[in-house]
Write a protein that holds these residues in place. Structure first.
Motif, PDB file in Angstrom:
ATOM      1  N   HIS A 119      23.427  40.674 -16.894  1.00 33.82           N
ATOM      2  CA  HIS A 119      23.894  41.957 -17.424  1.00 33.82           C
ATOM      3  C   HIS A 119      23.833  42.006 -18.946  1.00 33.82           C
ATOM      4  O   HIS A 119      23.439  43.025 -19.530  1.00 33.82           O
ATOM      5  CB  HIS A 119      25.326  42.222 -16.953  1.00 33.82           C
ATOM      6  N   LYS A 120      24.200  40.927 -19.594  1.00 34.47           N
ATOM      7  CA  LYS A 120      24.184  40.914 -21.057  1.00 34.47           C
ATOM      8  C   LYS A 120      22.753  41.053 -21.577  1.00 34.47           C
ATOM      9  O   LYS A 120      22.488  41.827 -22.501  1.00 34.47           O
ATOM     10  CB  LYS A 120      24.811  39.620 -21.583  1.00 34.47           C
ATOM     11  N   GLU A 121      21.822  40.319 -20.985  1.00 31.88           N
ATOM     12  CA  GLU A 121      20.428  40.384 -21.419  1.00 31.88           C
ATOM     13  C   GLU A 121      19.828  41.760 -21.129  1.00 31.88           C
ATOM     14  O   GLU A 121      19.085  42.316 -21.937  1.00 31.88           O
ATOM     15  CB  GLU A 121      19.614  39.293 -20.720  1.00 31.88           C
ATOM     16  N   PHE A 122      20.155  42.317 -19.956  1.00 40.69           N
ATOM     17  CA  PHE A 122      19.650  43.642 -19.606  1.00 40.69           C
ATOM     18  C   PHE A 122      20.196  44.686 -20.579  1.00 40.69           C
ATOM     19  O   PHE A 122      19.488  45.609 -20.987  1.00 40.69           O
ATOM     20  CB  PHE A 122      20.056  43.996 -18.173  1.00 40.69           C
ATOM     21  N   SER A 123      21.451  44.543 -20.980  1.00 40.69           N
ATOM     22  CA  SER A 123      22.058  45.475 -21.926  1.00 40.69           C
ATOM     23  C   SER A 123      21.352  45.423 -23.276  1.00 40.69           C
ATOM     24  O   SER A 123      21.153  46.448 -23.929  1.00 40.69           O
ATOM     25  CB  SER A 123      23.547  45.149 -22.102  1.00 40.69           C
ATOM     26  N   ARG A 124      20.971  44.233 -23.687  1.00 45.82           N
ATOM     27  CA  ARG A 124      20.244  44.096 -24.955  1.00 45.82           C
ATOM     28  C   ARG A 124      18.890  44.806 -24.877  1.00 45.82           C
ATOM     29  O   ARG A 124      18.454  45.437 -25.841  1.00 45.82           O
ATOM     30  CB  ARG A 124      20.055  42.620 -25.300  1.00 45.82           C
ATOM     31  N   MET A 125      18.239  44.696 -23.738  1.00 42.66           N
ATOM     32  CA  MET A 125      16.959  45.369 -23.555  1.00 42.66           C
ATOM     33  C   MET A 125      17.134  46.882 -23.622  1.00 42.66           C
ATOM     34  O   MET A 125      16.336  47.593 -24.233  1.00 42.66           O
ATOM     35  CB  MET A 125      16.344  44.971 -22.210  1.00 42.66           C
ATOM     36  N   MET A 126      18.212  47.399 -23.010  1.00 43.70           N
ATOM     37  CA  MET A 126      18.486  48.827 -23.053  1.00 43.70           C
ATOM     38  C   MET A 126      18.754  49.285 -24.483  1.00 43.70           C
ATOM     39  O   MET A 126      18.302  50.348 -24.913  1.00 43.70           O
ATOM     40  CB  MET A 126      19.702  49.164 -22.175  1.00 43.70           C
ATOM     41  N   LEU A 127      19.490  48.480 -25.235  1.00 41.87           N
ATOM     42  CA  LEU A 127      19.809  48.827 -26.614  1.00 41.87           C
ATOM     43  C   LEU A 127      18.543  48.897 -27.461  1.00 41.87           C
ATOM     44  O   LEU A 127      18.381  49.796 -28.289  1.00 41.87           O
ATOM     45  CB  LEU A 127      20.780  47.802 -27.203  1.00 41.87           C
ATOM     46  N   GLN A 128      17.629  47.967 -27.259  1.00 40.49           N
ATOM     47  CA  GLN A 128      16.365  47.982 -27.994  1.00 40.49           C
ATOM     48  C   GLN A 128      15.586  49.261 -27.699  1.00 40.49           C
ATOM     49  O   GLN A 128      14.984  49.857 -28.599  1.00 40.49           O
ATOM     50  CB  GLN A 128      15.533  46.755 -27.613  1.00 40.49           C
ATOM     51  N   ASP A 129      15.621  49.698 -26.444  1.00 38.34           N
ATOM     52  CA  ASP A 129      14.929  50.933 -26.079  1.00 38.34           C
ATOM     53  C   ASP A 129      15.603  52.152 -26.701  1.00 38.34           C
ATOM     54  O   ASP A 129      14.939  53.120 -27.074  1.00 38.34           O
ATOM     55  CB  ASP A 129      14.883  51.083 -24.557  1.00 38.34           C
ATOM     56  N   GLU A 130      16.926  52.125 -26.812  1.00 35.82           N
ATOM     57  CA  GLU A 130      17.636  53.239 -27.436  1.00 35.82           C
ATOM     58  C   GLU A 130      17.256  53.359 -28.909  1.00 35.82           C
ATOM     59  O   GLU A 130      17.059  54.459 -29.430  1.00 35.82           O
ATOM     60  CB  GLU A 130      19.143  53.048 -27.284  1.00 35.82           C
ATOM     61  N   VAL A 131      17.166  52.227 -29.588  1.00 33.85           N
ATOM     62  CA  VAL A 131      16.769  52.226 -30.994  1.00 33.85           C
ATOM     63  C   VAL A 131      15.342  52.752 -31.127  1.00 33.85           C
ATOM     64  O   VAL A 131      15.027  53.538 -32.028  1.00 33.85           O
ATOM     65  CB  VAL A 131      16.878  50.809 -31.587  1.00 33.85           C
ATOM     66  N   LYS A 132      14.466  52.329 -30.219  1.00 35.80           N
ATOM     67  CA  LYS A 132      13.078  52.780 -30.231  1.00 35.80           C
ATOM     68  C   LYS A 132      12.988  54.287 -30.020  1.00 35.80           C
ATOM     69  O   LYS A 132      12.220  54.983 -30.690  1.00 35.80           O
ATOM     70  CB  LYS A 132      12.289  52.047 -29.135  1.00 35.80           C
ATOM     71  N   THR A 133      13.801  54.805 -29.099  1.00 36.04           N
ATOM     72  CA  THR A 133      13.813  56.236 -28.827  1.00 36.04           C
ATOM     73  C   THR A 133      14.295  57.020 -30.039  1.00 36.04           C
ATOM     74  O   THR A 133      13.705  58.031 -30.434  1.00 36.04           O
ATOM     75  CB  THR A 133      14.739  56.551 -27.634  1.00 36.04           C
ATOM     76  N   ALA A 134      15.376  56.547 -30.644  1.00 30.90           N
ATOM     77  CA  ALA A 134      15.928  57.229 -31.815  1.00 30.90           C
ATOM     78  C   ALA A 134      14.926  57.252 -32.961  1.00 30.90           C
ATOM     79  O   ALA A 134      14.767  58.254 -33.656  1.00 30.90           O
ATOM     80  CB  ALA A 134      17.213  56.533 -32.250  1.00 30.90           C
ATOM     81  N   SER A 135      14.218  56.145 -33.144  1.00 30.53           N
ATOM     82  CA  SER A 135      13.220  56.062 -34.205  1.00 30.53           C
ATOM     83  C   SER A 135      12.089  57.054 -33.957  1.00 30.53           C
ATOM     84  O   SER A 135      11.601  57.709 -34.879  1.00 30.53           O
ATOM     85  CB  SER A 135      12.673  54.634 -34.282  1.00 30.53           C
ATOM     86  N   TYR A 136      11.690  57.183 -32.695  1.00 30.56           N
ATOM     87  CA  TYR A 136      10.602  58.101 -32.343  1.00 30.56           C
ATOM     88  C   TYR A 136      10.963  59.539 -32.695  1.00 30.56           C
ATOM     89  O   TYR A 136      10.150  60.300 -33.212  1.00 30.56           O
ATOM     90  CB  TYR A 136      10.298  57.980 -30.851  1.00 30.56           C
ATOM     91  N   TRP A 137      12.230  59.918 -32.420  1.00 34.62           N
ATOM     92  CA  TRP A 137      12.665  61.291 -32.669  1.00 34.62           C
ATOM     93  C   TRP A 137      13.194  61.488 -34.086  1.00 34.62           C
ATOM     94  O   TRP A 137      13.588  62.590 -34.453  1.00 34.62           O
ATOM     95  CB  TRP A 137      13.744  61.691 -31.661  1.00 34.62           C
ATOM     96  N   GLY A 138      13.225  60.424 -34.886  1.00 37.10           N
ATOM     97  CA  GLY A 138      13.674  60.552 -36.260  1.00 37.10           C
ATOM     98  C   GLY A 138      15.176  60.604 -36.411  1.00 37.10           C
ATOM     99  O   GLY A 138      15.700  61.100 -37.411  1.00 37.10           O
ATOM    100  N   PHE A 139      15.915  60.079 -35.410  1.00 34.71           N
ATOM    101  CA  PHE A 139      17.369  60.060 -35.489  1.00 34.71           C
ATOM    102  C   PHE A 139      17.829  58.888 -36.353  1.00 34.71           C
ATOM    103  O   PHE A 139      17.201  57.836 -36.387  1.00 34.71           O
ATOM    104  CB  PHE A 139      17.996  59.901 -34.097  1.00 34.71           C
ATOM    105  N   ASP A 140      18.947  59.079 -37.030  1.00 34.98           N
ATOM    106  CA  ASP A 140      19.587  57.989 -37.764  1.00 34.98           C
ATOM    107  C   ASP A 140      20.514  57.286 -36.795  1.00 34.98           C
ATOM    108  O   ASP A 140      21.679  57.621 -36.661  1.00 34.98           O
ATOM    109  CB  ASP A 140      20.367  58.544 -38.958  1.00 34.98           C
TER     110      ASP A 140
END
Length: 250
Positions: free
Chosen positions: A202-223
């Motif tokens: 669960h901890k490792e999977f959560s880290r993977m999800m967090l990385q994807d959230e950062v990637k998504t925010a960067s794509y849309w130009g979110f801070d």
């Protein structure tokens, strides 16, 4: 970001003002506990057509709040869409019924809500759903071999979605061939008749999800400033009104 898109998506479905306000106040509601047992997760492999795979294990149901179950599933559907390879618009579902009992089953209301979301907000995103080792009565319902139950099946699923559901049973030759035609058995977990080992951290999977959230925010130009990761999916400190991650599949 993805988490809040999922939550705000549900909020927009509400029509009454007080319900809308309640969902707005709960926009940062923590759903990490929903994923602790690995009852729903994105696999680290694809099917033979390079579609991302969501693994569902109803027997590992660990909560009873329908709203949180739905938010968690929508979160992972959005994550699977984010990870679609170029030229691919659909995903596959592997659903393992090992350990499933009536006590671990979600309510009919929640099931109906999930189907509504899938059919009306993610049309054509689902390629196929493989139900592995389900109770035999499920297939009887699905194929409407019991005429008096036909209205129940039609109430839940439209005909097009019904055709996407495959029933798979262990040690059945036809089922083994079906699975090998869609998945590389070297990557497929043994829980689904393959040779790989399914490990959920669960901890490792959560880290993977967090990385994807950062990637998504960067794509849309979110801070995007993720909160401290505490053994679960993290939410941003400041989030603008969300924008859909991807258009509906054609």
């Amino acid at each position: 970001c993805t988490l809040l898109i999922a939550i705000m998506f549900l909020r927009r479905r509400r029509t009454q003002d007080h319900q809308d306000d309640d969902m707005h106040r709960g926009a940062k509601h923590e759903i990490a506990h929903e994923g602790e047992t690995g009852k729903v997760s994105r696999a680290d492999f694809h099917d033979r057509l390079e579609r991302p795979v969501l693994i569902m294990r109803p027997g590992m149901q660990n909560t009873t709040v329908g709203e949180d179950n739905i938010r968690h599933l929508v979160y992972l559907i959005e994550n699977a869409i984010l990870n679609l390879p170029e030229g691919q618009e659909q995903m596959s579902w592997l659903i393992d019924f090992t350990g499933w009992t009536v006590s671990t089953n979600v309510s009919i209301k929640t099931s109906r809500e999930v189907v509504y979301i899938l059919q009306n907000h993610y049309p054509e995103r689902l390629a196929l759903a493989f139900l592995y080792n389900p109770p035999r009565i499920f297939e009887a319902f699905w194929k409407v071999r019991i005429p008096q139950f036909a209205p129940v099946v039609k109430y839940f699923l439209d005909p097009k979605t019904l055709e996407k559901v495959k029933f798979v049973y262990p040690k059945n030759k036809a089922c083994v061939e079906l699975m090998s035609s869609y998945f590389d058995v070297e990557n497929l977990p043994s829980e689904f008749g393959g040779k790989a080992t399914l490990k959920y951290d669960h901890k490792e999977f959560s880290r993977m999800m967090l990385q994807d959230e950062v990637k998504t925010a960067s794509y849309w130009g979110f801070d995007y400033k993720p909160c401290h990761l505490n053994n679960g999916y993290s939410g941003p400190e400041n989030v603008p009104e969300p924008i859909p991650l991807a258009p509906p599949a054609s």
